[in-house]
Write an enzyme that holds these catalytic residues in place. Structure first.
Site, PDB file in Angstrom:
ATOM      1  N   HIS A 269      63.470  63.341  60.815  1.00  0.00           N
ATOM      2  CA  HIS A 269      64.682  62.854  61.306  1.00  0.00           C
ATOM      3  C   HIS A 269      65.453  63.799  62.260  1.00  0.00           C
ATOM      4  CE1 HIS A 269      66.811  64.755  58.224  1.00  0.00           C
ATOM      5  NE2 HIS A 269      66.613  63.647  57.370  1.00  0.00           N
TER       6      HIS A 269
ATOM      7  N   HIS B  23      67.543  59.920  44.499  1.00  0.00           N
ATOM      8  CA  HIS B  23      68.523  60.263  45.587  1.00  0.00           C
ATOM      9  C   HIS B  23      67.723  59.014  46.279  1.00  0.00           C
ATOM     10  CE1 HIS B  23      69.852  61.588  49.370  1.00  0.00           C
ATOM     11  NE2 HIS B  23      68.868  62.246  49.665  1.00  0.00           N
TER      12      HIS B  23
ATOM     13  N   GLU C 281      67.807  58.320  49.760  1.00  0.00           N
ATOM     14  CA  GLU C 281      67.286  58.674  50.938  1.00  0.00           C
ATOM     15  C   GLU C 281      65.820  58.373  51.142  1.00  0.00           C
ATOM     16  OE1 GLU C 281      68.199  62.273  52.720  1.00  0.00           O
ATOM     17  OE2 GLU C 281      67.317  61.862  54.791  1.00  0.00           O
TER      18      GLU C 281
ATOM     19  N   ASP D  57      63.236  59.411  52.246  1.00  0.00           N
ATOM     20  CA  ASP D  57      61.967  60.175  52.165  1.00  0.00           C
ATOM     21  C   ASP D  57      61.520  60.414  50.599  1.00  0.00           C
ATOM     22  OD1 ASP D  57      64.564  61.407  51.947  1.00  0.00           O
ATOM     23  OD2 ASP D  57      63.590  63.247  52.363  1.00  0.00           O
TER      24      ASP D  57
ATOM     25  N   HIS E 206      73.002  65.982  49.041  1.00  0.00           N
ATOM     26  CA  HIS E 206      73.584  66.089  50.041  1.00  0.00           C
ATOM     27  C   HIS E 206      74.134  64.634  50.484  1.00  0.00           C
ATOM     28  CE1 HIS E 206      70.549  64.420  53.009  1.00  0.00           C
ATOM     29  NE2 HIS E 206      69.860  64.708  51.816  1.00  0.00           N
TER      30      HIS E 206
ATOM     31  N   ASP F 183      66.477  67.083  46.474  1.00  0.00           N
ATOM     32  CA  ASP F 183      66.524  67.718  47.756  1.00  0.00           C
ATOM     33  C   ASP F 183      67.130  69.268  47.540  1.00  0.00           C
ATOM     34  OD1 ASP F 183      65.624  66.294  49.804  1.00  0.00           O
ATOM     35  OD2 ASP F 183      67.543  65.421  50.052  1.00  0.00           O
TER      36      ASP F 183
ATOM     37  N   TYR G 170      66.120  74.732  55.537  1.00  0.00           N
ATOM     38  CA  TYR G 170      66.409  73.576  54.905  1.00  0.00           C
ATOM     39  C   TYR G 170      68.108  73.534  54.389  1.00  0.00           C
ATOM     40  CZ  TYR G 170      65.967  69.348  52.273  1.00  0.00           C
ATOM     41  OH  TYR G 170      66.008  68.165  51.653  1.00  0.00           O
TER      42      TYR G 170
ATOM     43  N   HIS H 169      61.037  68.577  47.961  1.00  0.00           N
ATOM     44  CA  HIS H 169      60.295  68.949  49.226  1.00  0.00           C
ATOM     45  C   HIS H 169      59.681  70.685  48.644  1.00  0.00           C
ATOM     46  CE1 HIS H 169      61.771  65.659  51.479  1.00  0.00           C
ATOM     47  NE2 HIS H 169      63.155  66.095  51.038  1.00  0.00           N
TER      48      HIS H 169
END
Ligand SMILES: Cc1cc2nc3c(=O)[nH]c(=O)nc-3n(C[C@H](O)[C@H](O)[C@H](O)COP(=O)(O)O)c2cc1C
Ligand SMILES: [Fe+2]
Ligand SMILES: [Fe+2]
Length: 437
Positions: A49, A103, A105, A107, A170, A189, A217, A248
């Site tokens: 992204h 989370h 999101e 990913d 985030h 994250d 990051y 990650h």
């Protein structure tokens, strides 16, 4: 039928067939007996992204097999089959009790719809905000949910997970889970790095590379939420930790102190003695100015070093906005104490990639930096003025010489002003750094 380009090469189509037959590779990594990493290491992603993932990335999911079986997070949707194979290699999918989502999101949640389908007895465990966010992405009408509150524990048998919300680190629904019996923090994250490696622990990899990618990051993803991050760090520091298992990159077990200290430094906006000169140019006039600013800053840095032989050296960097990705610019900018933005005037304003740099800075909300606007123009008002205006929006104090403008090729006076400005930026960076110690 063969197309004009000769059709699909035979080796390519064989590879596709081969992949179909095998549904992707199966590969898991043990953290503890009964706790395995089952996510996906993505060597080929280069644009996540818009984040420049030059070293690839990983989407980490964790399978916990206790009296209950829980999967913590998933992977990006295209790798759902690999995740499913990895889980199935360790436990029958019917036996999965909990699909935990820290989370929403994509990913981390992209493969959740596939896992809900594949695990008929699983309940999706998440906080209320996360359920809402998941419902915004997927059809969750048939999903079974178990909503967990801040601080709530979920027993898995011998081990348990306590959920801690980390709002805006985030996303609004972001959360982490702590396993007190093993002293593991599933951090999603937080503390992540975009790096594909076959080794999955910090002490198996090159530490400076890990810290650099963790910094990148932080700078690109977490930086706007420094205040919230500091609050989370207060909580994290109260936990006994043997392992941080992020969503990650590699897991932290030998360098937990280093990564937490680094996060504290980044979140509190500590300055490094660093000057960045970020510019764009069409015919190199602005570049000549940038180089002169650079030379002025480096020279002053040498003087500062002579007077302070034991202190760290001033770091001055020349960055061409179209030859350095925004990701790497942000990584360096996070702790820079002074920055010069330059652009040639194009159509009465600044060049588009320099504008992108400034737009990116506006969103990332780094701590203020001493700044300079500069650039070359042909016949009218343009880039230097536009940059100077943006510095006001950014609330970056500009040095007196700003903006420095040159009509076409910079003359001796313009170059002299640039050299002086470089020295002033070096002094300002040094002072900001020193005041922070
Ligand atoms: C496509 C193009 C558009 C330009 N538009 C403007 C303009 O609107 N106003 C202006 O003052 N100069 C304009 N210029 C002139 C440049 O700003 C000038 O040549 C300057 O010296 C270029 O700096 P550089 O060598 O760093 O690229 C334009 C030049 C080009 C090539
Ligand atoms: Fe995220
Ligand atoms: Fe993520």
């Amino acid at each position: 039928m063969r197309g004009v380009l000769g059709g699909t090469p035979p080796s390519f189509s064989r590879r596709i067939l081969h992949k179909k037959e095998h549904n992707g590779m199966k590969l898991t990594y043990e953290l503890r007996p009964g706790i395995d990493q089952v996510g996906y290491v993505d060597y080929n992603v280069r644009d996540f992204h818009s984040y420049d993932t030059r070293l690839g990335a990983t989407y980490n999911a964790y399978l916990i097999r206790d009296e209950k079986v829980a999967l913590v997070d998933t992977v990006k949707a295209p790798f759902a089959q690999q995740l499913q194979r990895n889980v199935a290699s360790l436990v029958e999918l019917e036996k999965v009790d909990y699909l935990i989502c820290l989370h929403a999101e994509m990913d981390h949640s992209g493969a959740l719809p596939a896992m809900v389908k594949a695990c008929p007895n699983a309940v999706v465990v998440c906080n209320a905000k996360c359920k809402e966010a998941l419902a915004g992405f997927y059809d969750v009408s048939n999903w079974k949910f178990q909503i967990v509150a801040q601080g709530e524990s979920l027993s898995l048998g011998k081990r348990s997970l306590t959920f801690v919300n980390v709002p805006m680190v985030h996303w609004p629904e972001s959360s982490v889970a702590y396993m007190p019996e093993e002293k593991i923090l599933f951090a999603n994250d937080a503390f992540g790095q975009h790096i594909a490696t076959s080794n999955r622990f910090d002490d198996e990899c090159d530490l400076p590379t890990l810290l650099r990618e963790a910094k990148s990051y932080y700078a690109n993803i977490v930086a706007p939420y420094g205040r919230q991050t500091l609050k989370v760090l207060e909580t994290v520091k109260t936990l006994e930790l043997d392992l941080i298992a992020p969503g990650h990159g590699v897991m932290w077990r030998s360098h937990i102190k280093e990564i937490i200290d680094a996060y504290e430094r980044w979140a509190s906006g500590k300055y490094a003695p660093k000057v960045l000169i970020i510019y764009d140019t069409m015919w190199q006039s602005t570049e000549l100015m940038a180089e002169e600013i650079y030379a002025g800053a480096v020279e002053r840095g040498q003087e500062i070093a002579k007077a302070n032989p034991d202190a760290p050296r001033l770091d001055v960097q020349l960055m061409h906005a179209r030859k350095t990705t925004l990701t790497r610019i942000a990584e360096e900018a996070l702790d820079a104490a002074a920055v010069a933005f330059g652009s040639a005037t194009l159509n009465a304003t600044l060049m588009p990639q320099e504008a992108a740099v400034l737009a990116y800075f506006q969103g990332l909300k780094f701590r203020e930096k001493t700044a300079l606007a500069f650039g070359s123009y042909g016949w009218g008002i343009g880039a230097p003025e536009a940059i100077q205006k943006t510095l006001e929006t950014l609330k970056y104090p500009a040095i007196e010489l700003s903006p420095i403008k040159a009509k076409q090729r910079p003359d001796a006076a313009a170059l002299d002003a640039c050299r002086q400005a470089g020295a002033m930026l070096a002094d300002a960076a040094w002072e900001r750094y020193r005041n922070d110690q």
